[in-house]
Each structure stands twice: as structure tokens, then as C-alpha cells.
Design a protein around this motif. Structure first.
Motif, mmCIF file in Angstrom:
data_model
loop_
_atom_site.group_PDB
_atom_site.id
_atom_site.type_symbol
_atom_site.label_atom_id
_atom_site.label_comp_id
_atom_site.label_asym_id
_atom_site.label_seq_id
_atom_site.Cartn_x
_atom_site.Cartn_y
_atom_site.Cartn_z
ATOM 1 N N VAL A 185 0.819 -1.079 0.113
ATOM 2 C CA VAL A 185 0.000 0.034 0.005
ATOM 3 C C VAL A 185 0.993 1.219 0.001
ATOM 4 O O VAL A 185 1.859 1.274 0.902
ATOM 5 C CB VAL A 185 -0.891 -0.064 1.279
ATOM 6 N N LEU A 186 0.784 1.988 -0.858
ATOM 7 C CA LEU A 186 1.469 3.298 -1.003
ATOM 8 C C LEU A 186 0.642 4.514 -1.185
ATOM 9 O O LEU A 186 -0.383 4.584 -1.992
ATOM 10 C CB LEU A 186 2.611 3.358 -2.522
ATOM 11 N N PHE A 187 1.159 5.804 -0.862
ATOM 12 C CA PHE A 187 0.633 6.875 -0.943
ATOM 13 C C PHE A 187 1.476 7.592 -2.370
ATOM 14 O O PHE A 187 2.645 7.126 -2.573
ATOM 15 C CB PHE A 187 0.859 7.755 0.250
ATOM 16 N N GLU A 188 0.900 8.501 -3.156
ATOM 17 C CA GLU A 188 1.525 8.931 -4.229
ATOM 18 C C GLU A 188 0.932 10.203 -4.555
ATOM 19 O O GLU A 188 -0.443 10.507 -4.417
ATOM 20 C CB GLU A 188 1.668 8.117 -5.363
ATOM 21 N N SER A 189 1.528 11.268 -4.867
ATOM 22 C CA SER A 189 0.943 12.522 -5.319
ATOM 23 C C SER A 189 0.420 12.333 -6.857
ATOM 24 O O SER A 189 1.043 11.730 -7.524
ATOM 25 C CB SER A 189 2.009 13.781 -5.254
ATOM 26 N N PRO A 190 -0.515 13.186 -7.220
ATOM 27 C CA PRO A 190 -1.198 12.970 -8.347
ATOM 28 C C PRO A 190 -0.205 13.291 -9.646
ATOM 29 O O PRO A 190 -0.292 12.364 -10.591
ATOM 30 C CB PRO A 190 -2.271 13.993 -8.693
ATOM 31 N N HIS A 191 0.753 14.038 -9.400
ATOM 32 C CA HIS A 191 1.603 14.523 -10.564
ATOM 33 C C HIS A 191 2.727 13.486 -11.043
ATOM 34 O O HIS A 191 3.424 13.336 -11.740
ATOM 35 C CB HIS A 191 2.350 15.886 -10.509
ATOM 36 N N VAL A 212 -5.379 1.460 -8.326
ATOM 37 C CA VAL A 212 -5.320 2.882 -8.210
ATOM 38 C C VAL A 212 -6.788 3.498 -7.559
ATOM 39 O O VAL A 212 -7.606 3.509 -8.492
ATOM 40 C CB VAL A 212 -4.706 3.918 -9.450
ATOM 41 N N THR A 213 -6.489 3.865 -6.221
ATOM 42 C CA THR A 213 -7.637 4.643 -5.773
ATOM 43 C C THR A 213 -7.660 6.099 -5.681
ATOM 44 O O THR A 213 -6.446 6.439 -5.320
ATOM 45 C CB THR A 213 -8.036 3.987 -4.320
ATOM 46 N N LYS A 218 -14.927 10.504 -1.020
ATOM 47 C CA LYS A 218 -15.519 11.586 -1.649
ATOM 48 C C LYS A 218 -16.543 11.267 -2.774
ATOM 49 O O LYS A 218 -16.759 10.358 -3.356
ATOM 50 C CB LYS A 218 -14.281 12.414 -1.959
ATOM 51 N N LEU A 219 -16.950 12.395 -3.251
ATOM 52 C CA LEU A 219 -17.966 12.511 -4.438
ATOM 53 C C LEU A 219 -17.552 11.716 -5.510
ATOM 54 O O LEU A 219 -18.132 11.001 -6.261
ATOM 55 C CB LEU A 219 -18.536 13.842 -4.741
ATOM 56 N N TYR A 220 -16.008 11.929 -5.919
ATOM 57 C CA TYR A 220 -15.716 11.417 -7.272
ATOM 58 C C TYR A 220 -14.741 10.416 -6.907
ATOM 59 O O TYR A 220 -13.707 10.095 -7.552
ATOM 60 C CB TYR A 220 -15.104 12.562 -8.030
ATOM 61 N N GLU A 221 -15.103 9.560 -5.856
ATOM 62 C CA GLU A 221 -14.337 8.355 -5.538
ATOM 63 C C GLU A 221 -14.249 7.209 -6.854
ATOM 64 O O GLU A 221 -15.072 7.084 -7.351
ATOM 65 C CB GLU A 221 -15.112 7.483 -4.258
ATOM 66 N N THR A 222 -12.838 6.898 -7.304
ATOM 67 C CA THR A 222 -12.724 5.867 -8.033
ATOM 68 C C THR A 222 -11.735 4.975 -7.792
ATOM 69 O O THR A 222 -10.748 5.296 -7.066
ATOM 70 C CB THR A 222 -12.308 6.556 -9.628
ATOM 71 N N VAL A 223 -11.911 3.793 -8.320
ATOM 72 C CA VAL A 223 -11.136 2.636 -8.003
ATOM 73 C C VAL A 223 -10.742 1.882 -9.331
ATOM 74 O O VAL A 223 -11.706 1.325 -10.175
ATOM 75 C CB VAL A 223 -11.472 1.686 -7.195
ATOM 76 N N ARG A 224 -9.622 2.053 -9.872
ATOM 77 C CA ARG A 224 -9.264 1.380 -11.072
ATOM 78 C C ARG A 224 -8.474 0.115 -10.859
ATOM 79 O O ARG A 224 -7.080 0.262 -10.272
ATOM 80 C CB ARG A 224 -8.382 2.253 -12.094
ATOM 81 N N ARG A 225 -8.700 -1.175 -11.230
ATOM 82 C CA ARG A 225 -8.182 -2.214 -10.954
ATOM 83 C C ARG A 225 -7.635 -2.931 -12.305
ATOM 84 O O ARG A 225 -8.492 -2.982 -13.227
ATOM 85 C CB ARG A 225 -8.974 -3.130 -10.204
ATOM 86 N N ASP A 226 -6.306 -3.205 -12.288
ATOM 87 C CA ASP A 226 -5.731 -3.684 -13.465
ATOM 88 C C ASP A 226 -4.469 -4.370 -13.216
ATOM 89 O O ASP A 226 -3.916 -4.392 -11.994
ATOM 90 C CB ASP A 226 -5.780 -3.091 -14.468
ATOM 91 N N GLY A 239 -2.560 11.151 -18.358
ATOM 92 C CA GLY A 239 -1.821 12.060 -17.577
ATOM 93 C C GLY A 239 -2.219 12.127 -16.054
ATOM 94 O O GLY A 239 -2.845 11.203 -15.609
ATOM 95 N N PRO A 240 -1.621 12.950 -15.207
ATOM 96 C CA PRO A 240 -2.014 12.852 -13.868
ATOM 97 C C PRO A 240 -3.416 13.138 -13.573
ATOM 98 O O PRO A 240 -3.986 14.012 -14.259
ATOM 99 C CB PRO A 240 -1.106 14.058 -13.100
ATOM 100 N N PRO A 241 -3.960 12.488 -12.651
ATOM 101 C CA PRO A 241 -5.382 12.551 -12.233
ATOM 102 C C PRO A 241 -5.565 13.518 -11.087
ATOM 103 O O PRO A 241 -4.269 14.215 -10.777
ATOM 104 C CB PRO A 241 -5.613 11.193 -11.670
#
Length: 309
Positions: A185-191, A212-213, A218-226, A239-241
Motif C-alpha cells: 500500500v503506497l501513497f503518491e501525489s497525482p503529478h 489505483v484509488t 468523496k463524491l468522485y471516488e474511483t478505483v481502477r483495478r488492472d 496524464g496525472p489525475p
């Protein structure tokens, strides 16, 4: 105006409002209370957290502007004091002095559980050394929230926090994490996310499952699994989210892990390290043993550190 550490304090309400009802708090035991706060959705706060924040003599906040929003939402008027990564020894001493005098202080971070990728541990250490009671008030955590949303094994996991910003150091750290027998489990900045995913795919392998969560709770919560490779390609193209990011990466297959207990591997690496660089030694031993290069490299790094190399 920031509250002072000394001098008389004006009377204030010790109530909070939740579910449309005002609740009077009970007196809080002296000591340092470590309070988890929402990571996005303000409704995720616990009743116990609200009661603690309302009854405390002061709330030590990473960013008082962020915490003020939470307190105002629940009608809490407890004074706020800034405590963050730039707070020095003098500030900690003043906080500990208040605790010694019998005050009840609440420590919060901007979001989630304090001390997790957060400077609060220095204050907790100082308080423990001073014999101050430490009371955890558990609640939301971005680490566990991302972990359960990712759909990857949760029986073992390793929280890394933020990887190094520079590419070389980041790859070296990923090499060291390659053989961890659990979900990462890692934190990362969007850029930095696209380049981090590209490095992770290159070092850990493009077929590793990952998620990538973004903007959890929040309202625009997204989880991309691959797979790591597919996610690296996707975010490299897009590009950066935006928003807060937590990355979850599946463990290496058991057959690919180089463990600390592999005496033969360690012996071969130690011999190679006497004559070669870490990179060259790992490459030679990987060729000799048939073990995955990235995992042998991770073990070579560990042995070099043990030897002071």
C-alpha cells in the motif's frame, strides 16, 4: 487569532451536534488523545471522536484550516493549535508542559489516523517519555480503506507510504520491496503517479495486479483495478489525475520470492559483492541461480546495507 499556550481561557461550550441533536460531552481524562478524522466524507467521523474533540482543552491540528471545517460542521468550539511537520522541539516542549499540568489535548491530522505517514509520532514519543497517558481514538484510515476497495489479498500487507521522488531512488526502493510477501500500500501525489506506475511495472513486473484509488469516500471516488503494466499505460496516456491517491499492489507469487532465510543465495551474493557492484553482483547471481533478477537485487541491497556498504 491562534490560541496561546498560557494564560486564562474563556468559557466555551463542550457540546457537539450530530444527527441534528446537540450532545453534551463528559469530562475527558488528562493526557494526549490521538483522534482519527474523516479522510474525505465528514459523516465518517465517530461519535467518540466528536466527543473527544469537543471535550478537549485544545486540538492540535496539522492544518488548522482543515480541522476548523470539521469542527464547525459539528458545532465544536474547542481552540485549535497548529502542530505539524515543521513544529520544532520548543513547540513539543510547550505541548508536553500543558499535558504535565493535567490538560486533555487531542491530536489530529488533516485526514485519517494521526502518526500514519504523519509527524505526530515525535510528540507521542515525547509524551510517553514524560509519563503522559496516550489514548487512541480509532477511526478512518486511507490505508485500510484503499486496501479493502482494491480487491487484493488483505491477510498480509505492507504500508510503504510515499516512495522517493527521484527516479533512481524510487526504483531502488521498489527493488527492496519486490519480495515482500504481502500486498503493498503506497501513497503518491497525482503529478508523480504516471512515472511511479511505470517504474513499478518495470521493477515489480507488468503483470502484478494493482489498483489505483482516488478521492476515497468523496463524491468522485474511483478505483481502477488492472495489472501494473496496464495501469502504467493508462495513466501515462491520460496524464496525472486529480485528488488524493493510494496505490495498492499485489504480492509477488510465492515462487518468485527471495527470502532472508535462503542461505545459499546469501552466500553467493556475499561472495559476488566482494568483487562487484550491487547491480553487477545481483545480475551474476541471478544468472547462476535462475532466481528473478529484481528479487536477487533486493536481497543484494539488504546484504550491502547490513555490511555497511
Amino acid at each position: 487569532m491562534r490560541p496561546r499556550f498560557d494564560g486564562p481561557r474563556p468559557p466555551r461550550s463542550t457540546t457537539f451536534t450530530a444527527f441534528g441533536l446537540a450532545s453534551e460531552t463528559e469530562p475527558l481524562a488528562p493526557g494526549l488523545h490521538i483522534v482519527a478524522t474523516p479522510i474525505g466524507n465528514l459523516r465518517d467521523v465517530t461519535i467518540r471522536a466528536l466527543a473527544t474533540l469537543a471535550a478537549a482543552d485544545a486540538v492540535l491540528a496539522e492544518d488548522t484550516r482543515v480541522t476548523r471545517t470539521l469542527l464547525a460542521h459539528y458545532g465544536i468550539t474547542t481552540p485549535l493549535v497548529a502542530y505539524h511537520e515543521h513544529s520544532g522541539e520548543t513547540v513539543r516542549e510547550r505541548v508536553v508542559a500543558r499535558l504535565r499540568e493535567g490538560e486533555a489535548l487531542a491530536l489530529v491530522s488533516d485526514a485519517g489516523t494521526p502518526l500514519v505517514s504523519d509527524p505526530g509520532y515525535k510528540l507521542v514519543q515525547a509524551a510517553i517519555e514524560a509519563g503522559i497517558a496516550i489514548t487512541p481514538v480509532p477511526g478512518p484510515s486511507a490505508v485500510t480503506t484503499a486496501l479493502v476497495a482494491a480487491g487484493l489479498p488483505t491477510d498480509r500487507f505492507f504500508f510503504e507510504g510515499f516512495l522517493p521522488q527521484k527516479a533512481g531512488a524510487r526504483r531502488n526502493r521498489l527493488e527492496a520491496l519486490a519480495g515482500v510477501p504481502g500486498t503493498l500500500v503506497l501513497f503518491e501525489s497525482p503529478h508523480r503517479l504516471p512515472e511511479m506506475l511505470a517504474d513499478a511495472a518495470a521493477v515489480l513486473g507488468p503483470e502484478r495486479p494493482a489498483a489505483v484509488t482516488r478521492e476515497l469516500t468523496k463524491l468522485y471516488e474511483t478505483v481502477r483495478r488492472d495489472t501494473l503494466g496496464s495501469l502504467a499505460d493508462r495513466f501515462g496516456g491520460e496524464g496525472p489525475p486529480k485528488g488524493e491517491i493510494v496505490v495498492v499492489i499485489g504480492a509477488a507469487p510465492a515462487t518468485e520470492r527471495a527470502t532472508d532465510g535462503d542461505a545459499a543465495l546469501d552466500a553467493a551474493l556475499r561472495a559476488a559483492l566482494e568483487r562487484h557492484s550491487i547491480k553487477d553482483a545481483a545480475s551474476l547471481v541471478a544468472d547462476e541461480t535462475g532466481q528473478p533478477r529484481r528479487l536477487v537485487y533486493a536481497r543484494a541491497l539488504a546484504l550491502a546495507r547490513e555490511a555497511g556498504g
